[in-house]
Design a protein around this motif. Structure first.
Motif, PDB file in Angstrom:
ATOM      1  N   ARG A  79       0.835  -1.204   0.000  1.00 30.42           N
ATOM      2  CA  ARG A  79       0.000   0.000   0.000  1.00 30.42           C
ATOM      3  C   ARG A  79       0.876   1.263   0.000  1.00 30.42           C
ATOM      4  N   THR A  80       1.885   1.273   0.860  1.00 31.15           N
ATOM      5  CA  THR A  80       2.751   2.445   0.964  1.00 31.15           C
ATOM      6  C   THR A  80       3.572   2.659  -0.296  1.00 31.15           C
ATOM      7  N   LEU A  87       0.755   4.567  -8.260  1.00 32.11           N
ATOM      8  CA  LEU A  87      -0.246   3.631  -8.758  1.00 32.11           C
ATOM      9  C   LEU A  87      -1.622   4.035  -8.248  1.00 32.11           C
ATOM     10  N   GLY A  88      -2.635   3.833  -9.053  1.00 36.54           N
ATOM     11  CA  GLY A  88      -3.987   4.189  -8.652  1.00 36.54           C
ATOM     12  C   GLY A  88      -4.495   3.293  -7.542  1.00 36.54           C
ATOM     13  N   ARG A  94      -5.971  -4.156  -6.022  1.00 38.36           N
ATOM     14  CA  ARG A  94      -5.891  -5.420  -6.752  1.00 38.36           C
ATOM     15  C   ARG A  94      -4.626  -6.187  -6.371  1.00 38.36           C
ATOM     16  N   ASP A  95      -3.517  -5.444  -6.234  1.00 37.84           N
ATOM     17  CA  ASP A  95      -2.268  -6.082  -5.815  1.00 37.84           C
ATOM     18  C   ASP A  95      -2.382  -6.641  -4.399  1.00 37.84           C
ATOM     19  N   GLY A 150       5.011  -9.278 -11.158  1.00 41.67           N
ATOM     20  CA  GLY A 150       4.524  -7.911 -11.010  1.00 41.67           C
ATOM     21  C   GLY A 150       5.611  -6.970 -10.510  1.00 41.67           C
ATOM     22  N   TRP A 151       5.214  -5.728 -10.246  1.00 44.03           N
ATOM     23  CA  TRP A 151       6.193  -4.707  -9.873  1.00 44.03           C
ATOM     24  C   TRP A 151       6.907  -5.024  -8.565  1.00 44.03           C
TER      25      TRP A 151
END
Length: 201
Positions: A79-80, A87-88, A94-95, A150-151
């Motif tokens: 989240r942070t 990111l939106g 979603r992540d 993913g990222w």
């Protein structure tokens, strides 16, 4: 005359294994429950996962086993760090959702070693081999699993803060493991004839 060796050759046909590989299917995160293998079972799965091609015997990978408290910490970091990356909200949530029900994740770390003979891409390919081997060993053990990237697999601050990786390391894959609570539908598979070139001369 020496006694006959009745040991079956490792290269003897194993149709059950081939049948498993022809039918194997990853399990999405939301199809996995909160039950996970015990340490002895997991150690056996990890041992199988590390039997991969490794040119030069460099072992250019390592594993990090993440249990629920560590996963909750990574949810907070997602989240942070997601906000810091711009990111939106929808993308961040979603992540996070992919981690919501996870109680066991094995991070396969790509950790290339200095080598004049084995280029880094080849070492990274070996780490990817560990991911697939781990996925299949888990499925073969009767547990559900999925390989995610993913990222969060390459973002340097995330890797440093969340997993304490060295600067040259990235994550080849996050393997989520758990009991299967729903079976995903089959999906279209690659057409071997459309993707294969046969060279005779």
């Amino acid at each position: 005359m020496p006694p006959m060796d009745n040991t079956i050759s490792p290269l003897a046909p194993k149709p059950d294994v081939l049948d498993f590989l022809l039918k194997r299917r990853s399990r999405p995160p939301r199809s996995l429950g909160t039950d996970t293998p015990d340490d002895a079972t997991l150690r056996r799965i990890l041992t199988a996962a590390l039997r991969v091609p490794d040119h030069g015997k460099l072992e250019p990978w390592r594993l990090i086993v993440l249990r629920r408290p560590a996963i909750e910490r990574l949810i907070s970091l997602t989240r942070t760090r997601g906000a810091e990356r711009g990111l939106g909200t929808e993308r961040i949530e979603r992540d996070i959702n992919s981690y919501t029900d996870a109680h066991l994740i094995v991070a396969v770390v790509s950790s290339p070693k200095p080598s004049e003979k084995v280029p880094e891409p080849e070492q990274q390919a070996s780490a990817a081999g560990v991911c697939l081997s781990l996925l299949n060993a888990t499925l073969a053990s009767g547990w559900g699993a999925v390989w995610l990237t993913g990222w969060r697999a390459t973002d340097r601050p995330y890797l440093s803060q969340g997993l304490e990786l060295y600067p040259h390391e990235t994550v080849a894959g996050y393997l989520h493991i758990g009991n299967e609570i729903r079976t995903p539908p089959e999906r279209p598979r690659p057409d071997v004839d459309a993707l294969t070139t046969w060279v005779e001369t």
